[in-house]
Design a protein around this motif. Structure first.
Motif, short mmCIF file in Angstrom:
data_model
loop_
_atom_site.label_atom_id
_atom_site.label_comp_id
_atom_site.label_asym_id
_atom_site.label_seq_id
_atom_site.Cartn_x
_atom_site.Cartn_y
_atom_site.Cartn_z
N SER A 12 38.14 31.89 50.47
CA SER A 12 37.29 32.63 49.76
C SER A 12 35.98 31.99 49.26
O SER A 12 35.91 30.84 49.76
N LYS A 56 29.33 40.87 45.49
CA LYS A 56 30.57 41.74 45.08
C LYS A 56 30.64 42.50 44.01
O LYS A 56 31.44 43.27 43.37
N LYS A 172 38.92 44.82 37.21
CA LYS A 172 40.20 44.87 38.02
C LYS A 172 39.67 44.87 39.69
O LYS A 172 40.17 44.42 40.46
N THR A 173 38.64 46.03 39.57
CA THR A 173 38.26 45.77 41.12
C THR A 173 37.26 44.75 41.44
O THR A 173 37.61 44.63 42.56
N VAL A 175 37.91 41.67 40.70
CA VAL A 175 38.95 40.80 40.93
C VAL A 175 39.52 41.01 42.09
O VAL A 175 39.89 40.05 42.98
N ASN A 176 39.97 41.96 42.45
CA ASN A 176 40.64 42.62 43.76
C ASN A 176 39.75 42.25 45.04
O ASN A 176 40.05 41.87 46.11
N ILE A 177 38.55 42.54 44.76
CA ILE A 177 37.31 42.31 45.91
C ILE A 177 37.42 40.91 46.06
O ILE A 177 37.18 40.29 47.17
N LYS A 179 39.58 38.51 45.71
CA LYS A 179 40.87 37.90 46.35
C LYS A 179 40.80 37.95 47.83
O LYS A 179 40.22 38.99 48.42
N GLU A 181 43.37 37.85 51.29
CA GLU A 181 44.65 38.38 51.64
C GLU A 181 45.68 37.52 51.30
O GLU A 181 46.93 38.23 50.75
N GLU A 183 45.89 35.50 48.52
CA GLU A 183 45.94 35.16 47.28
C GLU A 183 46.46 36.40 46.25
O GLU A 183 46.25 37.61 46.59
N ASN A 184 47.06 35.95 45.04
CA ASN A 184 47.47 36.91 44.25
C ASN A 184 46.40 36.55 42.99
O ASN A 184 45.56 35.49 43.09
N TYR A 185 46.73 37.22 41.88
CA TYR A 185 45.70 37.02 40.61
C TYR A 185 45.91 35.78 40.29
O TYR A 185 44.80 35.07 39.89
#
Length: 221
Positions: A12, A56, A172-173, A175-177, A179, A181, A183-185
């Protein structure tokens, strides 16, 4: 050991910035001010990675993104004009101070000041997001801006930023962007915290050098 191409593709922007900062060394000025050193290319690499993170956030960062990109290009062009001499950003500050150009036009000194402040903004944003992921993204961005950039911005820049705040995504959006593939939170949170822990001493050193050249209180026009 350098990362393989495959590893770089999977990494990342935050992971890449951590890798760059982990190996970068800034030499603060001692009694001999001439000993200060900021490596140009590694510094600009970190700025590029942070630029990708800001991208992002979305349209809110459009104006800031343009400024950051232009400031990076200003320093890149100066470096390319004399790679040996300008491998140290402090040499560029010295030269512009000596010539009386540090505060004029699109100087490299001004570019370095605003890039440093952008890194302040990114560091505080990631710190807040890692600490309180449920906090509204609009509030996270606004608080980081108010502390790091607003005090040096004119009213036009501040007003434009306020309008753009309406376009930020949900936390949340975002954070998801951020990450990858793999990675988790929890992994992302650890990486954000690690990057911030590297930013703190790095930015302290940067501001120390900017104060030496009387650039720390520079405001936008």
């Amino acid at each position: 050991m350098k990362s393989t191409r495959r590893e770089m593709e999977k990494k990342s922007e935050i992971g890449s910035a951590i890798e760059e900062l982990s190996t970068m060394t800034i030499v603060k000025p001692g009694e001999n001010h001439g000993s200060a050193h900021i490596p140009t290319k590694p510094f600009l690499s970190v700025c590029y990675f942070v630029l990708q993170v800001l991208d992002k956030i979305g349209p809110t960062m459009t104006v800031m993104r343009q400024d950051v990109y232009q400031n990076i290009k200003t320093l890149e062009l100066m470096h390319e004009s004399n790679p040996s001499l300008n491998s140290n950003l402090v040499e560029i500050l010295k030269s512009e101070a000596r010539e009386g150009n540090a505060r004029k036009g699109s100087s490299c000194s001004k570019a370095l000041v605003w890039l440093t402040r952008t890194l302040d903004f990114a560091s505080l944003l990631l710190h807040t997001l890692a600490k309180d992921p449920e906090k509204r993204m609009e509030q996270v961005v606004e608080e980081a801006y108010d502390v790091t950039l607003k005090p040096r911005h004119g009213w036009i820049s501040s007003a434009a930023f306020r309008v753009a705040l309406r376009l930020v995504p949900e936390s949340k959006t975002f954070v998801n962007i951020l990450k990858t593939e793999d990675e988790n939170y929890d992994t992302l949170k650890e990486n954000m915290q690690m990057l911030v822990s590297l930013f703190v001493p790095f930015l302290e050193d940067m501001h120390c050098i900017l104060r030496l050249y009387n650039l720390d209180k520079l405001k936008s026009t």
